[in-house]
Design an enzyme around this catalytic site. Structure first.
Site, PDB file in Angstrom:
ATOM      1  N   SER A 252       0.826  -1.199   0.000  1.00 37.30           N
ATOM      2  CA  SER A 252       0.000   0.000   0.000  1.00 37.30           C
ATOM      3  C   SER A 252       0.861   1.250   0.000  1.00 37.30           C
ATOM      4  O   SER A 252       1.932   1.278   0.579  1.00 37.30           O
ATOM      5  CB  SER A 252      -0.890   0.003   1.239  1.00 37.30           C
ATOM      6  OG  SER A 252      -0.080   0.199   2.372  1.00 37.30           O
ATOM      7  N   LYS A 253       0.334   2.265  -0.656  1.00 35.54           N
ATOM      8  CA  LYS A 253       1.115   3.495  -0.711  1.00 35.54           C
ATOM      9  C   LYS A 253       1.222   4.127   0.674  1.00 35.54           C
ATOM     10  O   LYS A 253       2.185   4.800   0.972  1.00 35.54           O
ATOM     11  CB  LYS A 253       0.523   4.470  -1.723  1.00 35.54           C
ATOM     12  CG  LYS A 253      -0.910   4.811  -1.496  1.00 35.54           C
ATOM     13  CD  LYS A 253      -1.384   5.758  -2.579  1.00 35.54           C
ATOM     14  CE  LYS A 253      -2.870   5.961  -2.434  1.00 35.54           C
ATOM     15  NZ  LYS A 253      -3.522   6.456  -3.587  1.00 35.54           N
ATOM     16  N   ARG A 254       0.235   3.842   1.531  1.00 40.06           N
ATOM     17  CA  ARG A 254       0.277   4.435   2.855  1.00 40.06           C
ATOM     18  C   ARG A 254       1.501   3.956   3.638  1.00 40.06           C
ATOM     19  O   ARG A 254       2.103   4.682   4.393  1.00 40.06           O
ATOM     20  CB  ARG A 254      -1.005   4.104   3.621  1.00 40.06           C
ATOM     21  CG  ARG A 254      -1.370   5.185   4.619  1.00 40.06           C
ATOM     22  CD  ARG A 254      -2.496   4.767   5.545  1.00 40.06           C
ATOM     23  NE  ARG A 254      -2.333   3.413   6.016  1.00 40.06           N
ATOM     24  CZ  ARG A 254      -3.302   2.491   5.982  1.00 40.06           C
ATOM     25  NH1 ARG A 254      -4.469   2.807   5.521  1.00 40.06           N
ATOM     26  NH2 ARG A 254      -3.093   1.278   6.439  1.00 40.06           N
ATOM     27  N   GLY A 256       4.215   3.247   2.375  1.00 37.93           N
ATOM     28  CA  GLY A 256       5.448   3.663   1.686  1.00 37.93           C
ATOM     29  C   GLY A 256       6.196   2.502   1.083  1.00 37.93           C
ATOM     30  O   GLY A 256       7.409   2.559   0.920  1.00 37.93           O
TER      31      GLY A 256
END
Ligand code: GLU
Length: 485
Positions: A252-254, A256
């Site tokens: 997930s981009k959250r 990183g």
């Protein structure tokens, strides 16, 4: 038959690692088969367009060493390779389907669709378009178009029977036709949907193997119906399992950890990332782990793609990365490490080449360098307990006399002679003269000038890097600390 694969990203501004892996497998397969790797930009969703996003795609692929044979900016016989530049080409195909009864005009408004969707939901049903506009009389359709009413063109899917196809990874796939939705082919703004343009372009570009994420497994029957309606040959399908962080979470981009740039920015090497990514979802059938791009091309085999989701294990990647860093030449290491040295040492006059030698084998990821060398820029706070080390036969009392021994020796070395060799020779001579054990002197000295239990290099190396003045200052500060201990 020449193999032609394509990578068809939508320009979102970032390259997800799953996308990089999809591109990689397409590239490897095309090269392995002596075929062509094509890049196509799927930007028909104009609302989501991000400026500079195609450059992110180009830079990532080129940075990874995946040069496309045909695509935007390099051209080719099937161009243009950007869908928004092809937008006038899709409508005639849609009209052809309308004429043959495989597609139809739909005038339902957003509000009408929403009302029906809500009603279906209330009944506990999954809404799919109810073919409301399928049988509008031809005259009515013509009139409404002439009046300027907004419309879309929808695909007319069969509602009975089932559709099946073979996937190289997932095997035989069967879908009941009543689950297929009459998807939109041409939107109200005249642009094709991704679903439609994708099929038209794969055909026009002569794509033989469609390799993409498994999320398209269930849409593929609809694509095949389109191929059939046109009387075109279907491509071979190779759907790739999702890249996951662990067995239950997607990258997930959250966190990183989803984008290619996240890892490059942290100082992972592209070669290590590509090598590791290739193994997330594929295996060579033996225990080889290290592959250059050419070796990957040589070894790649579609039959060895895994069906199970690929787990992207950052620790494993880091292990690969450390190994790739170890294999760098000293010059290349220094070049790559320098910006990370600068982050904490900027403005300090320090022998970077020597520091690089000391750091090279200890570097797993470049972003960890600043924390490892911060003590060189600034003496950290440390506990007097660090002076106690059983094996080195050191404790605060021993340390007091050790520093008392070292200080005048170090003071006696003039600035112009402050080299590792001289520091070493003088300190060792003093230890021998005093009849002491090396560890009992060198451990406290290193603690006094670094404040760290573990450092790249020992006392002599650190003293050399710090320079005479800073070393003496730190030894004196260590003495003062031990005085009060
Ligand atoms: N534009 C689609 C995506 O970015 C491509 C899907 C495909 O490869 O067919 O997911």
């Amino acid at each position: 038959m020449e193999v032609r694969t394509r990578f068809a990203p939508s320009p979102t501004g970032f390259m997800h690692l799953g996308g990089v892996r999809t591109a990689l497998y397409n590239y490897l397969f095309a090269k392995k088969m002596g075929g062509k790797f094509i890049l196509r930009i799927e930007d028909t969703d104009q609302v989501r367009l991000v400026e500079g996003a195609t450059d992110v795609i180009y830079d990532t692929l080129r940075g990874c060493g995946m040069q496309w044979d045909e695509g935007p900016d390099v051209g080719g016989p099937c161009g243009p390779y950007v869908q928004s530049e092809r937008k006038d080409l899709y409508m005639p195909y849609a009209l052809q389907l309308v004429a043959s009864g495989h597609a139809y005009y739909c005038f339902c408004t957003e509000e009408e669709l929403k009302a029906r969707r809500d009603a279906a939901q209330a009944r506990g049903e999954v809404f799919k378009y109810d073919k409301h506009c399928l049988n509008l009389p031809k005259e009515e359709v013509e009139r409404r178009i002439k009046e300027g009413q907004p419309y879309v063109i929808r695909m007319n899917c069969p509602t009975e029977g089932e559709s099946s196809y073979h996937d190289a990874v997932y095997g035989d796939m069967i879908f009941p036709n009543d689950t297929l939705d009459d998807m939109v082919l041409i939107k109200a703004d005249g642009m094709p949907t991704y679903n439609f343009a994708n099929v038209i372009d794969d055909h026009l570009m002569g794509i033989t193997h469609v390799m993409r994420g498994a999320e398209y497994l269930s849409s593929t029957p609809k694509y095949n119906l389109l191929y059939d309606a046109f009387g075109w040959e279907q491509p071979k399908y190779v759907h790739l399992p999702t890249v996951m962080r662990d067995s239950t979470h997607k990258l997930s981009k959250r966190d990183g950890d989803a984008y290619y740039s996240d890892f490059i920015d942290k100082g992972y090497l592209t070669e290590a990332l590509i090598n590791y990514l290739a193994l997330v979802g594929w295996n060579p059938g033996d225990d080889r782990e290290f592959f250059t791009m050419d070796e990957l091309i040589e070894a790649f085999d579609v039959n060895r793609l895994n069906k199970a989701p690929g787990i992207f294990d950052v620790d494993k990647l880091t292990w690969f990365n450390a190994e790739y860093i170890r294999r760098l030449s000293s010059e290349d290491y220094l070049k790559l490490a320098e910006p990370w040295f600068d982050k904490v040492l900027h403005g300090k006059n320090m022998d970077y080449a020597r520091l690089a030698e000391l750091m090279h084998d200890r570097t797993e990821v470049f972003c960890r360098i600043p924390d490892m060398i911060r003590f060189l820029a600034e003496m950290p706070e440390y506990s007097v307990d660090l002076y106690t080390h059983k094996k080195m036969k050191s404790n605060p009392e021993v340390a007091r006399s050790s520093l008392a021994l070292c200080l005048p020796v170090l003071e006696g070395i003039p600035e112009s002679e402050w080299t590792e060799q001289v520091i070493h020779d003088r300190v060792m001579a003093a230890i021998a003269d005093a009849g002491l054990k090396n560890g009992a002197v060198l451990w406290p000295l290193r603690i006094a000038i670094s404040g760290m239990a573990s450092t790249p290099g020992g006392a002599m190396e650190i003293a050399y890097l710090l320079g005479r003045e800073e070393t003496l200052r730190r030894v004196r500060a260590g003495q003062a600390m031990l005085e009060n201990a």
